[in-house]
Design an enzyme around this catalytic site. Structure first.
Site, PDB file in Angstrom:
ATOM      1  N   LYS A 203       0.552  71.204  29.588  1.00 63.36           N
ATOM      2  CA  LYS A 203       0.150  72.516  30.073  1.00 63.36           C
ATOM      3  C   LYS A 203      -0.942  72.320  31.112  1.00 63.36           C
ATOM      4  O   LYS A 203      -1.992  71.733  30.817  1.00 63.36           O
ATOM      5  CB  LYS A 203      -0.352  73.360  28.912  1.00 63.36           C
ATOM      6  CG  LYS A 203      -0.717  74.756  29.335  1.00 63.36           C
ATOM      7  CD  LYS A 203      -0.992  75.619  28.135  1.00 63.36           C
ATOM      8  CE  LYS A 203      -1.261  77.034  28.553  1.00 63.36           C
ATOM      9  NZ  LYS A 203      -1.639  77.852  27.404  1.00 63.36           N
ATOM     10  N   LYS A 257       4.670  73.403  31.322  1.00 64.45           N
ATOM     11  CA  LYS A 257       4.190  74.740  31.707  1.00 64.45           C
ATOM     12  C   LYS A 257       3.107  74.612  32.767  1.00 64.45           C
ATOM     13  O   LYS A 257       2.184  73.814  32.544  1.00 64.45           O
ATOM     14  CB  LYS A 257       3.629  75.424  30.456  1.00 64.45           C
ATOM     15  CG  LYS A 257       3.056  76.799  30.679  1.00 64.45           C
ATOM     16  CD  LYS A 257       2.521  77.364  29.382  1.00 64.45           C
ATOM     17  CE  LYS A 257       1.942  78.740  29.607  1.00 64.45           C
ATOM     18  NZ  LYS A 257       1.354  79.289  28.406  1.00 64.45           N
TER      19      LYS A 257
HETATM   20  C1  PBG Z   1      -3.002  80.478  26.599  1.00 62.29           C
HETATM   21  C2  PBG Z   1      -1.721  80.922  27.193  1.00 62.29           C
HETATM   22  C3  PBG Z   1      -1.463  80.974  28.559  1.00 62.29           C
HETATM   23  C4  PBG Z   1      -0.185  81.483  28.699  1.00 62.29           C
HETATM   24  C5  PBG Z   1       0.331  81.687  27.439  1.00 62.29           C
HETATM   25  N1  PBG Z   1      -0.635  81.342  26.491  1.00 62.29           N
HETATM   26  C6  PBG Z   1      -2.268  80.509  29.687  1.00 62.29           C
HETATM   27  C7  PBG Z   1      -3.619  81.010  29.857  1.00 62.29           C
HETATM   28  O1  PBG Z   1      -3.900  82.198  29.779  1.00 62.29           O
HETATM   29  O2  PBG Z   1      -4.459  80.159  30.115  1.00 62.29           O
HETATM   30  C8  PBG Z   1       0.453  81.749  30.010  1.00 62.29           C
HETATM   31  C9  PBG Z   1       1.772  82.395  30.004  1.00 62.29           C
HETATM   32  C10 PBG Z   1       2.151  82.992  31.291  1.00 62.29           C
HETATM   33  O3  PBG Z   1       1.422  82.936  32.312  1.00 62.29           O
HETATM   34  O4  PBG Z   1       3.255  83.555  31.318  1.00 62.29           O
HETATM   35  N2  PBG Z   1      -2.896  79.872  25.359  1.00 62.29           N
END
Ligand code: PBG
Length: 337
Positions: A203, A257
């Site tokens: 991520k 991701k």
């Molecule tokens: C954080 C989280 C994020 C997303 C899902 N869970 C990233 C964040 O806010 O740092 C992003 C999902 C998206 O952008 O569709 N645990």
């Protein structure tokens, strides 16, 4: 000396196979089906409630009863699974994100209700703390630091609570070290040997999460950034090391991701680990396509399907996408590339 094209190519012609629709179909290497689709949805408290998200056109937060209806519709169209993300009231957020441990919290309520009404759709839940913390970070924040090991204990407990509610796959997105092993141990100790872990293994600290942070109301809260725990977008060897540890610790599936800016990572992960591999086409990727389409700069359906095809070609077994319902409806209508 000017050579003819046949002299240049030795009579090889790439265009021969591209002449007809039937021949293009015959040589096509990748296809998109509903089996590739995981649908991320946003939850909100209340009943019979939908709340739009300004930065994500056509996406709405749903109360649990609405989420059940949505899950039924998704299952009818052939979507494999749903991933839930809660927008909980700011008043329930605190320094340690303790509300994630509420067995009756929004995520768990949705899991229970969806499992009851639509037992054959998969439920994937996240254990990151960010929707529950007053500072918007994925972990416990103390003196400006995200405390790794305490966060890991917290998310492992949350995983068991989510499994008790009926989650099929626990998907930890908070990038703490050691979380996969700790979650595996906690699940096994509680008798949940069959519950799988989809690791958000790679991520990245990305700008493309912007609209999501509006959706779960963390954008305005977030202090600083997440660079001390998410990956540097510049690094791919490091991303593979992250995967290696997660595989070693017991991950059943790996995720990359965001998606489209990281197709090289998807490819390397699939080649190296030969594991079920997924991409999260994140909120910013979704909203870019939607905004482009709204402006008339591109064709939404074609851009959406091309992105999906690219994920498949890169090596994905499936994709978390806010377009899941749109894609499923298009396929249902008989869409062809
Ligand atoms: C954080 C989280 C994020 C997303 C899902 N869970 C990233 C964040 O806010 O740092 C992003 C999902 C998206 O952008 O569709 N645990």
């Amino acid at each position: 000396m000017k050579r003819s094209v046949n002299e240049i190519t030795g009579s090889k012609r790439m265009r021969r196979n591209r002449r007809f629709d039937w021949s293009r179909r015959l040589v096509r290497e990748n296809t998109v089906t509903c089996d590739d689709l995981i649908w991320p949805i946003f939850l909100v408290e209340g009943t019979n409630r939908t709340v739009p998200i300004a930065s994500m056109p056509s996406v709405e937060r749903m109360s649990v009863d609405k989420a059940v209806e949505a899950a039924k519709a998704a299952h009818d169209l052939g979507i494999t699974s749903i991933a839930t993300f809660p927008d909980i009231p700011i008043s329930k957020r605190d320094d340690t994100g303790s509300a994630i441990l509420d067995p009756n919290g929004l995520i768990n309520q949705a899991t229970i209700a969806i499992k009851k009404a639509v037992p054959d759709i998969g439920i994937i839940t996240d254990v990151a703390l960010d929707p529950f913390t007053s500072h918007g970070h994925d972990g416990i924040l103390r003196n400006g630091h995200i405390i790794n090991d305490e966060t890991v204990e917290h998310v492992a407990r949350a995983a068991v609570i989510q499994a008790e509610a009926g989650a099929d796959i626990i998907a930890p997105s908070e990038m703490m070290d050691g979380r996969i092993g700790a979650i595996r141990d906690a699940l096994d100790d509680a008798g949940f040997n069959d519950i799988a872990i989809m690791s958000y293994a790679t991520k990245f600290a990305s700008a493309f999460y912007g609209p999501y942070r509006e959706a779960v109301s963390t954008g305005g809260l977030l202090q600083g950034d997440k660079k001390t725990y998410y990956l540097d977008p510049a690094n791919s060897d490091e991303a593979l090391r992250d995967c290696e540890l997660d595989v070693f610790e017991g991950a059943d599936m790996l995720m990359v991701k965001p998606g489209m800016p990281y197709l090289d990572i998807i490819h390397r992960v699939k080649e190296r680990f030969e594991m079920p591999t997924f991409a999260y086409q994140v909120s910013g990727e979704y909203s870019m396509i939607m905004a482009g389409a709204e402006k008339g700069f591109l064709d939404k359906d074609r851009a959406m399907m091309e992105a999906m095809t690219a994920f498949k070609r890169a090596g994905c077994d499936g994709v978390l996408t806010y377009f899941a319902m749109d894609i499923a409806r298009l396929l249902d209508k008989g869409w062809k590339p």
